[in-house]
Write an enzyme that holds these catalytic residues in place. Structure first.
Site, mmCIF file in Angstrom:
data_model
loop_
_atom_site.group_PDB
_atom_site.id
_atom_site.type_symbol
_atom_site.label_atom_id
_atom_site.label_comp_id
_atom_site.label_asym_id
_atom_site.label_seq_id
_atom_site.Cartn_x
_atom_site.Cartn_y
_atom_site.Cartn_z
ATOM 1 N N TRP A 148 0.838 -1.198 0.000
ATOM 2 C CA TRP A 148 0.000 0.000 0.000
ATOM 3 C C TRP A 148 0.867 1.240 0.000
ATOM 4 O O TRP A 148 1.738 1.382 0.839
ATOM 5 C CB TRP A 148 -0.932 0.003 1.207
ATOM 6 C CG TRP A 148 -1.852 -1.151 1.135
ATOM 7 C CD1 TRP A 148 -1.656 -2.368 1.682
ATOM 8 C CD2 TRP A 148 -3.092 -1.216 0.423
ATOM 9 N NE1 TRP A 148 -2.701 -3.199 1.359
ATOM 10 C CE2 TRP A 148 -3.600 -2.518 0.587
ATOM 11 C CE3 TRP A 148 -3.820 -0.309 -0.350
ATOM 12 C CZ2 TRP A 148 -4.789 -2.929 0.034
ATOM 13 C CZ3 TRP A 148 -5.005 -0.726 -0.900
ATOM 14 C CH2 TRP A 148 -5.482 -2.023 -0.712
ATOM 15 N N MET A 149 0.672 2.108 -0.959
ATOM 16 C CA MET A 149 1.467 3.325 -1.053
ATOM 17 C C MET A 149 0.742 4.290 -1.980
ATOM 18 O O MET A 149 -0.215 3.923 -2.634
ATOM 19 C CB MET A 149 2.862 3.022 -1.605
ATOM 20 C CG MET A 149 2.847 2.292 -2.939
ATOM 21 S SD MET A 149 4.476 1.955 -3.567
ATOM 22 C CE MET A 149 4.740 3.430 -4.520
ATOM 23 N N ASN A 150 1.201 5.490 -2.057
ATOM 24 C CA ASN A 150 0.581 6.431 -2.979
ATOM 25 C C ASN A 150 1.067 6.174 -4.392
ATOM 26 O O ASN A 150 2.229 5.892 -4.603
ATOM 27 C CB ASN A 150 0.923 7.864 -2.591
ATOM 28 C CG ASN A 150 0.183 8.251 -1.342
ATOM 29 O OD1 ASN A 150 -0.952 7.822 -1.133
ATOM 30 N ND2 ASN A 150 0.836 9.023 -0.501
ATOM 31 N N ASP A 165 8.438 -16.773 -11.908
ATOM 32 C CA ASP A 165 8.599 -18.224 -11.737
ATOM 33 C C ASP A 165 8.310 -18.697 -10.311
ATOM 34 O O ASP A 165 8.849 -18.136 -9.356
ATOM 35 C CB ASP A 165 10.040 -18.663 -12.013
ATOM 36 C CG ASP A 165 10.728 -17.899 -13.119
ATOM 37 O OD1 ASP A 165 10.185 -16.928 -13.627
ATOM 38 O OD2 ASP A 165 11.850 -18.301 -13.452
ATOM 39 N N GLN A 181 9.831 -15.768 -7.858
ATOM 40 C CA GLN A 181 10.615 -14.642 -8.338
ATOM 41 C C GLN A 181 9.770 -13.386 -8.157
ATOM 42 O O GLN A 181 8.632 -13.316 -8.648
ATOM 43 C CB GLN A 181 10.965 -14.842 -9.814
ATOM 44 C CG GLN A 181 11.826 -16.061 -10.085
ATOM 45 C CD GLN A 181 13.282 -15.805 -9.743
ATOM 46 O OE1 GLN A 181 13.991 -15.172 -10.509
ATOM 47 N NE2 GLN A 181 13.749 -16.293 -8.597
ATOM 48 N N TRP A 189 9.812 -6.609 -14.150
ATOM 49 C CA TRP A 189 10.899 -7.490 -13.708
ATOM 50 C C TRP A 189 12.113 -6.673 -13.281
ATOM 51 O O TRP A 189 12.470 -5.677 -13.902
ATOM 52 C CB TRP A 189 11.256 -8.429 -14.850
ATOM 53 C CG TRP A 189 12.223 -9.507 -14.465
ATOM 54 C CD1 TRP A 189 11.910 -10.750 -13.999
ATOM 55 C CD2 TRP A 189 13.650 -9.440 -14.531
ATOM 56 N NE1 TRP A 189 13.055 -11.468 -13.764
ATOM 57 C CE2 TRP A 189 14.141 -10.686 -14.089
ATOM 58 C CE3 TRP A 189 14.559 -8.467 -14.907
ATOM 59 C CZ2 TRP A 189 15.499 -10.976 -14.023
ATOM 60 C CZ3 TRP A 189 15.913 -8.746 -14.837
ATOM 61 C CH2 TRP A 189 16.368 -9.997 -14.403
ATOM 62 N N THR A 225 15.926 -18.426 -10.134
ATOM 63 C CA THR A 225 15.105 -19.616 -9.873
ATOM 64 C C THR A 225 15.884 -20.783 -9.285
ATOM 65 O O THR A 225 17.043 -21.013 -9.608
ATOM 66 C CB THR A 225 14.391 -19.989 -11.184
ATOM 67 O OG1 THR A 225 13.280 -19.109 -11.307
ATOM 68 C CG2 THR A 225 13.872 -21.399 -11.188
ATOM 69 N N ASP A 289 18.938 -22.422 -13.188
ATOM 70 C CA ASP A 289 17.704 -23.043 -12.710
ATOM 71 C C ASP A 289 17.863 -24.521 -12.333
ATOM 72 O O ASP A 289 17.297 -25.419 -12.972
ATOM 73 C CB ASP A 289 16.575 -22.877 -13.747
ATOM 74 C CG ASP A 289 16.423 -21.440 -14.207
ATOM 75 O OD1 ASP A 289 16.804 -20.533 -13.443
ATOM 76 O OD2 ASP A 289 15.955 -21.213 -15.338
ATOM 77 N N GLU A 343 15.350 -23.010 -19.944
ATOM 78 C CA GLU A 343 15.243 -22.471 -18.588
ATOM 79 C C GLU A 343 14.375 -23.415 -17.770
ATOM 80 O O GLU A 343 13.596 -24.209 -18.306
ATOM 81 C CB GLU A 343 14.566 -21.097 -18.604
ATOM 82 C CG GLU A 343 15.301 -20.040 -19.414
ATOM 83 C CD GLU A 343 14.660 -18.657 -19.261
ATOM 84 O OE1 GLU A 343 15.365 -17.733 -18.868
ATOM 85 O OE2 GLU A 343 13.452 -18.497 -19.530
HETATM 86 N N1 DQQ Z 1 13.469 -16.485 -14.576
HETATM 87 C C1 DQQ Z 1 14.587 -16.461 -13.679
HETATM 88 C C2 DQQ Z 1 15.607 -17.340 -14.283
HETATM 89 C C3 DQQ Z 1 14.816 -18.217 -15.156
HETATM 90 C C4 DQQ Z 1 13.795 -17.301 -15.703
HETATM 91 C C5 DQQ Z 1 15.045 -15.047 -13.482
HETATM 92 C C6 DQQ Z 1 12.594 -17.975 -16.277
HETATM 93 O O1 DQQ Z 1 16.328 -18.056 -13.304
HETATM 94 O O2 DQQ Z 1 15.604 -18.805 -16.150
HETATM 95 O O3 DQQ Z 1 14.014 -14.261 -12.947
HETATM 96 O O4 DQQ Z 1 11.466 -17.160 -16.273
#
Ligand code: DQQ
Length: 677
Positions: A148-150, A165, A181, A189, A225, A289, A343
């Site tokens: 919660w913030m403005n 992920d 993530q 992201w 991940t 991963d 991945e």
């Molecule tokens: N998301 C991570 C990675 C992975 C990718 C980074 C897959 O480790 O390969 O946020 O969405």
């Protein structure tokens, strides 16, 4: 139980919209674009010009001729836009590929950055309102925590967070743990940390403090991940990818500070991290991963992780006895040329017969292994079923033509970076996947959050077909069921739409079976390729199915449907008319689904505001849709049956539950300190 803080706004909106709804149904049939294509708007003008030419002087005739040439070009342009006629392909993502080919955002700009490789907005932003954005937030899917913030767009309250992920899912001392993530600072992201939440039933969730943040040289560019392994003595090992201060991908070890804590609040990063660095021949940014480990008959643990060599996607295998030192196998677990970087590799056994899931180390007769890779180039999760040879740590697909990355998709919709875990309490394997957004980053920032996790699904081998897995929502979702409506043998004539009077249709669990009246002919409906260009593509036998999140005027609708062509059945979801907004990506998704002798066409569909998860034929083919309606929201959202076949009637039998909202809130530390065990 506390109610969702945002529900008051939503109820008000629903009431207003419901009052506006006059219950007078007047339906326009679903459009048949073939008709539109055959009779393009320019045709009548062309006839008119021809007439003028006959009665006019040669100058006029010449003008007509020029006009005719120009007009002749228009229909062919329309056909080009509508017709997908590339190579015959069960994978309908080719529809998207036709639209645009921007370069996916890759490692350089941040792995997993919002990156729909196929979407380029026309730059026109829809006039979104706060009410529309609020409605999109789901009620029983796991989403990032609200901070919660403005904020500049939403006034006094603003939701922030981008989750991606699923990481390290596990069950420990009465709690299911989900890590994910997470960017706690923004709806896009970046600053990747591990968010953490617990649940006692996989449906109601309590947010916990961040589990791991990027604070060491070996993960300062992101705690990426990873996966959990529960050792035979109950200890928990977490392996995850760190992006180092030089953006090199390394594998790190972490473990709970206090195993007796059911909430596993504190995580210790191993002093000797990183435990693995990219081996010779592997790109410094192509090594990530790690999976859950499995143990072989030699007593050594194995992990696999994704990489690539040139354009060949590979999964490297390491053995270890202590999770600190590792030996690289001289074989890849598997490789598939042309599939690019793998991945979030997932690797697990399934029982050939049986209704239980298997723990990750199980192998032997009666067991097959699923290998899944998330393809960085296309952002699609692919899997294949095959045999694992522990003697040299290799895996061979049952059907090389359906190998990883070139055959089956785990989910044909908007879905990525999935991961399974073995639930030792209920003896089942559970699959999580990340539903990413298809709107613009600007819209995500405006609404302040991005991405949702799927409903956890059980995974079993399909012993009837022998060629696919079955995915099904965990049984705990039934605890959300409220009232239900049943409809038996509803007759849906060719070319009609039938409303299903169930009231508001935004949180639903729908079971629908369809029987097609025998046509008495041997025709197989061969004039549509796969799911076609959506539910408007018709042949004698279909498509038929349901319209979810549709308004009364059918100005917005999302068909979930079956379609038969060339004697194959396809299970499809058509997003193309799901929203009036242009700045969201809309696609026709779907694939072939096996319908065995004696089976009806059956679907189960979970509707949760802007998320629709559709399971065809008991979960043989699954499609997740992330849609952004502007009109078919709150009390204006309706459910319909449709049959766009030209030659057969279908009979539908449905059971539809309204679903309650799940309780997804911060863990109430203040109230129940010490009572969590
Ligand atoms: N998301 C991570 C990675 C992975 C990718 C980074 C897959 O480790 O390969 O946020 O969405």
């Amino acid at each position: 139980m506390e109610t969702n803080p945002s529900s008051h706004d939503i109820e008000e909106q629903e009431q207003e919209q419901e009052e506006a709804h006059d219950n007078q149904y007047s339906y326009t049939p679903l459009l048949d674009h073939h008709t539109a294509t055959v009779t393009p708007p320019s045709l009548s003008r062309r006839r008119h010009l021809k007439g003028l030419a006959v009665i006019s002087a040669s100058v006029v005739f010449l003008i007509s001729l020029v006009a005719l040439i120009t007009l002749k070009q228009q229909p062919s342009k329309a056909i080009e836009l509508l017709a997908p006629k590339e190579e015959e392909n069960d994978d309908l993502s080719s529809n998207a590929k036709r639209m645009s080919f921007p370069v996916p955002r890759g490692v350089a700009e941040g792995v997993s950055a919002k990156s729909n490789p196929y979407f380029v907005s026309d730059g026109l932003s829809y006039n979104w309102t706060n009410a529309m954005f609020s409605w999109q937030r789901t009620s029983f899917h796991f989403q990032p925590q609200k901070n919660w913030m403005n904020g500049p767009y939403l006034g006094e309250s603003h939701l922030v967070g981008c989750a991606a992920d699923p990481n390290g899912p596990l069950f420990h001392k009465g709690w299911y743990h989900l890590f994910y993530q997470y960017n706690p600072d923004s709806a896009i992201w970046g600053n990747i940390t591990w968010g953490h939440a617990v649940s006692s039933d996989l449906i109601h969730w309590l947010y916990l403090p961040l589990a791991m943040v990027p604070d060491r040289w070996y993960d300062i560019n992101g705690v990426w991940t990873g996966s959990a392994t529960i050792l035979p003595d109950g200890k928990i090992v977490m392996l995850y990818t760190g992006s180092t201060d030089e953006s090199v991908q390394v594998q790190n070890l972490a473990y709970p500070a206090d195993l007796s804590d059911p909430l596993l609040l504190d995580w210790v990063k191993f002093d000797g991290n990183p435990v693995l660095v990219p081996p010779p021949g592997i790109g410094l940014k192509d090594f990530r991963d790690p999976t859950t480990a499995w143990i072989g008959p030699d007593g050594k643990w194995r992990i696999t992780l994704g990489s690539k060599v040139n354009k060949t996607g590979i999964s490297l295998v390491y053995t270890t006895e202590n999770f600190i030192t590792y030996e690289l196998s001289d074989h890849y677990l598997h490789e598939v040329p042309g599939t690019g970087m793998w991945e979030c590799v997932d690797f697990y056994p399934v029982a050939i017969n049986g209704s239980n899931g298997l723990d990750t180390s199980v192998n032997g007769p009666g067991v097959k292994h699923v290998l899944k890779a998330s393809l960085d180039d296309t952002k699609v999760d692919h899997y294949a079923i095959g045999t694992y040879f522990v003697s040299n740590d290799t895996w061979v697909p049952d059907n090389p033509k359906e190998d990883v990355g070139i055959g089956l998709k785990l989910d044909y919709g908007r879905y990525y970076a999935s991961k399974t875990f073995y639930d030792q309490i209920k003896e089942r394997r559970i699959l999580w996947g990340w539903i990413n957004e298809t709107d613009t980053e600007a819209d995500d920032l405006a609404k302040g959050w991005a991405s949702v996790q799927t409903i956890p699904r059980t995974v079993l081998f399909d012993s009837k077909t022998g060629t696919n897995i079955l995915q099904w929502p965990v049984e705990e979702i039934e605890s959300l069921r409220l009232t239900s409506n049943s409809f038996t043998d509803v007759v849906v004539e060719p070319g009609t739409v039938v409303p299903l009077d169930i009231g508001t249709a935004t949180q639903l669990d729908i079971f629908a079976d369809f029987e097609v009246e025998s046509s008495g002919s041997k025709e197989t409906g061969n004039d549509i390729s796969g799911c076609g260009d959506g539910a408007v593509d018709r042949n004698k036998f279909g498509p038929f199915g349901i319209l979810v999140l549709a308004d009364d005027e059918l100005s917005e609708l999302t068909p979930i449907y079956f379609c038969t062509s060339n004697a194959k059945t396809y299970f499809c979801a058509d997003e193309t008319r799901s929203s009036k907004a242009n700045d969201v990506f809309k696609q026709v998704y779907g694939s072939q689904v096996p319908v065995l002798d004696g089976e009806k066409y059956s679907m189960r569909v979970l509707v949760d505001h802007s998320i629709v998860e559709s399971f065809g034929q008991g979960g043989r083919t699954v499609i997740t849709s992330r849609i952004y309606p502007t009109k078919a929201i709150y009390g204006a959202a309706r459910l319909f049956l449709f049959n766009n076949a030209t030659g057969v009637t279908v009979k539908a039998t449905l059971k539809i539950w309204q679903l309650n909202s799940a309780f997804i809130h911060p863990f109430p530390f203040d109230n129940i300190q010490g009572e969590v065990a």
